[in-house]
Design a protein around this motif. Sequence first.
Motif, PDB file in Angstrom:
ATOM      1  N   ILE A  18       0.859  -1.175   0.000  1.00 12.27           N
ATOM      2  CA  ILE A  18       0.000   0.000   0.000  1.00 12.27           C
ATOM      3  C   ILE A  18       0.897   1.227   0.000  1.00 12.27           C
ATOM      4  O   ILE A  18       1.761   1.390   0.839  1.00 12.27           O
ATOM      5  CB  ILE A  18      -0.928   0.019   1.229  1.00 12.27           C
ATOM      6  N   ARG A  19       0.676   2.080  -0.975  1.00 14.86           N
ATOM      7  CA  ARG A  19       1.468   3.298  -1.116  1.00 14.86           C
ATOM      8  C   ARG A  19       0.582   4.518  -0.957  1.00 14.86           C
ATOM      9  O   ARG A  19      -0.631   4.454  -1.102  1.00 14.86           O
ATOM     10  CB  ARG A  19       2.131   3.352  -2.502  1.00 14.86           C
ATOM     11  N   CYS A  20       1.190   5.636  -0.676  1.00 18.91           N
ATOM     12  CA  CYS A  20       0.481   6.910  -0.601  1.00 18.91           C
ATOM     13  C   CYS A  20      -0.018   7.272  -1.998  1.00 18.91           C
ATOM     14  O   CYS A  20       0.717   7.153  -2.983  1.00 18.91           O
ATOM     15  CB  CYS A  20       1.417   7.990  -0.073  1.00 18.91           C
ATOM     16  N   GLY A  24       3.342   8.541  -3.385  1.00 20.79           N
ATOM     17  CA  GLY A  24       3.886   7.202  -3.591  1.00 20.79           C
ATOM     18  C   GLY A  24       4.798   6.727  -2.483  1.00 20.79           C
ATOM     19  O   GLY A  24       5.497   5.733  -2.630  1.00 20.79           O
ATOM     20  N   GLY A  25       4.802   7.407  -1.336  1.00 18.53           N
ATOM     21  CA  GLY A  25       5.661   7.039  -0.215  1.00 18.53           C
ATOM     22  C   GLY A  25       5.125   5.859   0.578  1.00 18.53           C
ATOM     23  O   GLY A  25       4.010   5.391   0.363  1.00 18.53           O
ATOM     24  N   GLU A  54       0.237   6.935   8.330  1.00 14.23           N
ATOM     25  CA  GLU A  54       0.735   8.223   7.886  1.00 14.23           C
ATOM     26  C   GLU A  54       1.841   8.001   6.871  1.00 14.23           C
ATOM     27  O   GLU A  54       2.661   7.096   7.022  1.00 14.23           O
ATOM     28  CB  GLU A  54       1.262   8.996   9.090  1.00 14.23           C
ATOM     29  N   CYS A  55       1.865   8.809   5.827  1.00 14.78           N
ATOM     30  CA  CYS A  55       2.912   8.719   4.804  1.00 14.78           C
ATOM     31  C   CYS A  55       4.218   9.255   5.377  1.00 14.78           C
ATOM     32  O   CYS A  55       4.230  10.253   6.096  1.00 14.78           O
ATOM     33  CB  CYS A  55       2.507   9.509   3.577  1.00 14.78           C
ATOM     34  N   GLU A  56       5.315   8.573   5.069  1.00 10.26           N
ATOM     35  CA  GLU A  56       6.626   9.009   5.561  1.00 10.26           C
ATOM     36  C   GLU A  56       7.063  10.329   4.934  1.00 10.26           C
ATOM     37  O   GLU A  56       7.718  11.142   5.583  1.00 10.26           O
ATOM     38  CB  GLU A  56       7.689   7.964   5.235  1.00 10.26           C
ATOM     39  N   ILE A  57       6.692  10.557   3.695  1.00 10.20           N
ATOM     40  CA  ILE A  57       7.209  11.707   2.957  1.00 10.20           C
ATOM     41  C   ILE A  57       6.322  12.947   3.115  1.00 10.20           C
ATOM     42  O   ILE A  57       6.771  13.989   3.581  1.00 10.20           O
ATOM     43  CB  ILE A  57       7.373  11.355   1.464  1.00 10.20           C
TER      44      ILE A  57
END
Length: 65
Positions: A18-20, A24-25, A54-57
């Motif tokens: 699963i990506r943002c 795409g993070g 939560e997205c890392e980026i």
Amino acid sequence: MALIDLDKITITRNIFGIRCTVCGGNLIVSDKKSLASRIAGIVSLGTLKPNDYECEICKKRYLLL
């Protein structure tokens, strides 16, 4: 030879596959619960276990039911 300070290493659990959708993070588990996840848990009487990520980026928050 290099020394590693093990106290400063933090391990976060990534969600694989699963990506943002925005950047795409990688998604990581968030410590804070959102209002929507609290309401979903109360309304479902404990049958649903909503998880906040939560997205890392870009730091965008996601709710997975």
